[in-house]
Design an enzyme around this catalytic site. Structure first.
Site, mmCIF file in Angstrom:
data_model
loop_
_atom_site.group_PDB
_atom_site.id
_atom_site.type_symbol
_atom_site.label_atom_id
_atom_site.label_comp_id
_atom_site.label_asym_id
_atom_site.label_seq_id
_atom_site.Cartn_x
_atom_site.Cartn_y
_atom_site.Cartn_z
ATOM 1 N N LYS A 46 0.836 -1.202 0.000
ATOM 2 C CA LYS A 46 0.000 0.000 0.000
ATOM 3 C C LYS A 46 0.868 1.249 0.000
ATOM 4 O O LYS A 46 0.592 2.223 -0.705
ATOM 5 C CB LYS A 46 -0.850 -0.001 1.285
ATOM 6 C CG LYS A 46 -2.336 0.096 1.032
ATOM 7 C CD LYS A 46 -3.064 0.135 2.356
ATOM 8 C CE LYS A 46 -4.413 -0.531 2.204
ATOM 9 N NZ LYS A 46 -5.195 -0.498 3.431
ATOM 10 N N CYS A 274 -17.971 1.005 8.299
ATOM 11 C CA CYS A 274 -18.082 1.786 9.539
ATOM 12 C C CYS A 274 -19.384 1.564 10.297
ATOM 13 O O CYS A 274 -19.379 1.006 11.389
ATOM 14 C CB CYS A 274 -17.915 3.259 9.232
ATOM 15 S SG CYS A 274 -16.210 3.669 8.863
HETATM 16 P P1 NAD Z 1 -8.810 0.612 6.650
HETATM 17 O O1 NAD Z 1 -8.866 -0.802 7.059
HETATM 18 O O2 NAD Z 1 -9.175 1.030 5.259
HETATM 19 O O3 NAD Z 1 -7.349 1.193 6.925
HETATM 20 C C1 NAD Z 1 -6.612 0.940 8.079
HETATM 21 C C2 NAD Z 1 -5.126 0.982 7.706
HETATM 22 O O4 NAD Z 1 -4.353 0.870 8.885
HETATM 23 C C3 NAD Z 1 -4.692 -0.169 6.795
HETATM 24 O O5 NAD Z 1 -4.067 0.350 5.651
HETATM 25 C C4 NAD Z 1 -3.745 -0.979 7.669
HETATM 26 O O6 NAD Z 1 -2.718 -1.621 6.922
HETATM 27 C C5 NAD Z 1 -3.199 0.098 8.567
HETATM 28 N N1 NAD Z 1 -2.581 -0.406 9.795
HETATM 29 C C6 NAD Z 1 -2.997 -1.408 10.610
HETATM 30 N N2 NAD Z 1 -2.162 -1.546 11.634
HETATM 31 C C7 NAD Z 1 -1.207 -0.609 11.490
HETATM 32 C C8 NAD Z 1 -0.065 -0.238 12.243
HETATM 33 N N3 NAD Z 1 0.256 -0.868 13.388
HETATM 34 N N4 NAD Z 1 0.708 0.768 11.784
HETATM 35 C C9 NAD Z 1 0.398 1.416 10.648
HETATM 36 N N5 NAD Z 1 -0.668 1.107 9.887
HETATM 37 C C10 NAD Z 1 -1.454 0.114 10.311
HETATM 38 O O7 NAD Z 1 -9.726 1.388 7.699
HETATM 39 P P2 NAD Z 1 -10.456 2.810 7.518
HETATM 40 O O8 NAD Z 1 -11.747 2.638 6.816
HETATM 41 O O9 NAD Z 1 -9.480 3.804 7.013
HETATM 42 O O10 NAD Z 1 -10.814 3.128 9.033
HETATM 43 C C11 NAD Z 1 -9.812 3.491 9.969
HETATM 44 C C12 NAD Z 1 -10.511 4.002 11.213
HETATM 45 O O11 NAD Z 1 -11.239 5.174 10.892
HETATM 46 C C13 NAD Z 1 -11.533 3.043 11.816
HETATM 47 O O12 NAD Z 1 -11.547 3.197 13.208
HETATM 48 C C14 NAD Z 1 -12.850 3.532 11.238
HETATM 49 O O13 NAD Z 1 -13.934 3.173 12.017
HETATM 50 C C15 NAD Z 1 -12.609 5.030 11.242
HETATM 51 N N6 NAD Z 1 -13.389 5.792 10.260
HETATM 52 C C16 NAD Z 1 -13.465 5.372 8.974
HETATM 53 C C17 NAD Z 1 -14.211 6.105 8.055
HETATM 54 C C18 NAD Z 1 -14.404 5.614 6.649
HETATM 55 O O14 NAD Z 1 -15.250 6.186 5.950
HETATM 56 N N7 NAD Z 1 -13.694 4.598 6.179
HETATM 57 C C19 NAD Z 1 -14.861 7.289 8.457
HETATM 58 C C20 NAD Z 1 -14.695 7.719 9.765
HETATM 59 C C21 NAD Z 1 -13.959 6.971 10.670
#
Ligand code: NAD
Length: 447
Positions: A46, A274
């Site tokens: 990624k 989410c």
């Molecule tokens: P996602 O799964 O798309 O992305 C998470 C990323 O974190 C991945 O790329 C993963 O490889 C990385 N990751 C995991 N462990 C890691 C570490 N130790 N160090 C560095 N990177 C690491 O998730 P997302 O949809 O982006 O959601 C992330 C958070 O944001 C969640 O808590 C979600 O509820 C919240 N959120 C998401 C949205 C949305 O629309 N997707 C909106 C608001 C809030």
């Protein structure tokens, strides 16, 4: 804070931890606001993609902005925690918080990221959590990080929950409805105000509060939205039973300013990465806190939501003479919502799965989500155009309300299907147009 060369806004050095939907959008937008951003992920593929200017997922407007800021030199990617610790004055924590045991949020990634960062923190800095977490997480995390960081008490932590909507992520990040800062010190709020100086100056409101309330704002906002969606979907079921029209009902309700029209769209219900998992996590919090009414409310919200998927399968059986087995069903849309390629907990994909399990031959079209859908359900037939998907179909299901599906020509499609039968599960097509072209149309929320 480093001063910019020109008289422009002060540049800050920021890191973004986790470059999924939230993190990559945040990193790109913060760079676009003029900050120097270094983003990290444990997924090196990624990181490499993003560094080449390719977004690992579809989000309107994101990729051009990614390229622009890479070219400008104020956005970089790494896999080194030491590098981000030495670089940034504010670290945005954006890792995933997926559903864990009994629906509770799995905080393993949050703890792993904090655990990887803390030993490298040697000077004053702020960690700003953006992931969605249960109340109490941030305070506990602050204590753990301070114990592990050489900088100790010089490390501060704030919770700055994110409200962006996929499909509108760039716009929502650059000019959000509001900023929420959960803090334990005025200095943390000041630092975040500097990061978001431009959107704040443009009028986005800012609400400063304690850590627990900030964590709760996010989950309760999601619970409220989900409740509103499930409420109108239950009214759709009532309309189907009583002979009403839920679209007319929603319109009339929405004119009441206390209710409002937004999120009052009846259809197949909510899904995605989410809302469903956040509702289940909040339910788990309700259980832990002994709040039975909250648990009951969220159970009903979920029951209604899943019930809409079952209702589409039921309607499909009805329209195909009692069984879908052996029938060809064409599905338009499997992204959990339009303008997204996200199929996590996709209502449309769930309907496909139910029908395929009953022996239907399912072919799928989606403008953006087919690659992700095929990864989860390789056995469905994926077609590059709507015409290919519906050719020979006994039934067409409209399951995600992409704008382009509204512009379809029902007369042309009538020439290629086996039977002119349509279920509009998103209440978004012009039913009259389809009926005029000879289609039998069923709409969720109308008898
Ligand atoms: P996602 O799964 O798309 O992305 C998470 C990323 O974190 C991945 O790329 C993963 O490889 C990385 N990751 C995991 N462990 C890691 C570490 N130790 N160090 C560095 N990177 C690491 O998730 P997302 O949809 O982006 O959601 C992330 C958070 O944001 C969640 O808590 C979600 O509820 C919240 N959120 C998401 C949205 C949305 O629309 N997707 C909106 C608001 C809030």
């Amino acid at each position: 804070m480093t001063a910019s060369a020109s008289n422009g806004p002060p540049r800050m050095r920021l890191s973004v931890i986790g470059i999924g939907y939230l993190g990559l959008t945040h990193a790109v937008c913060m760079a676009d606001l003029g900050h120097d951003v270094l983003a990290i992920d444990v997924d090196s593929a990624k990181v490499a993609m993003a560094a080449r200017g390719e977004a690992p997922f579809f989000e309107p407007g994101l990729e051009p902005l990614l390229r622009k800021n890479l070219d400008a030199g104020n956005l970089r990617f790494t896999t080194s925690y030491r590098e981000i610790a030495e670089f940034a004055e504010v670290h945005f924590l954006c890792v995933g918080t997926p559903e864990g045991e009994n629906g509770a949020a799995d905080l393993a990634y949050v703890h792993a990221a904090a655990g990887a960062l803390a030993p490298h923190l040697r000077g004053r800095c702020l960690i700003a959590g953006k992931s969605t977490v249960p109340a109490g997480t941030a305070r506990q995390l602050l204590a753990t990080i301070r114990r592990a960081a050489p900088a100790g008490e010089l490390v501060d932590l704030a919770w700055n929950p994110e409200f962006l909507r996929e499909g509108f992520a760039v716009q929502d990040t650059l000019s959000p409805d509001r900023f929420v800062f959960g803090v334990t010190s005025p200095a943390a709020a000041d630092l975040l105000r500097q990061v978001y100086r431009q959107p704040l100056a443009a009028g986005s409101p800012c609400l400063v509060m304690d850590l627990e309330t900030a964590e709760l704002v996010k989950v309760s906002a999601n619970a409220f939205l989900a409740t509103k969606i499930s409420f109108i979907n239950e009214m759709a079921a009532v309309c189907e039973a009583a002979g009403g029209d839920v679209m007319a009902l929603a319109e009339a309700l929405g004119h009441d300013e206390r209710i409002g029209r937004r999120s009052l769209a009846p259809g197949l219900g909510f899904g995605g990465g989410c809302l469903p998992k956040d509702i289940r996590a909040f339910r788990a919090t309700g259980l832990k806190l002994g709040r039975k009414p909250l648990v009951n409310l969220l159970d009903s919200v979920e029951e209604i939501n899943l019930g809409r998927r079952a209702r589409v399968a039921e309607l499909a059986r009805e329209m195909l003479g009692g069984s879908v087995c052996g029938h060809r069903v064409a599905v338009l849309g499997v992204a959990f919502k339009p303008n997204s390629d996200d199929v996590r907990d996709s209502p449309g994909l769930d309907v496909c799965r139910r029908l395929a399990a009953e022996g239907a031959v399912v072919t799928v079209h989606d403008p953006a989500a087919m690659v992700n859908a095929a990864r989860l359900w390789p056995d469905l037939g994926y077609r590059q155009s709507v015409t290919e998907a519906v050719t020979g179909a006994d039934l067409v299901l409209h399951l995600t309300e992409w704008r382009e599906y509204r512009a379809l020509d029902p007369s042309a499609l009538a020439q290629v299907v086996a039977q002119r039968k349509l279920i509009d599960a998103r209440c978004a097509l012009n039913a009259e147009l389809w009926r005029d072209a000879g289609w039998a149309v069923r709409i969720l929320g109308q008898r």
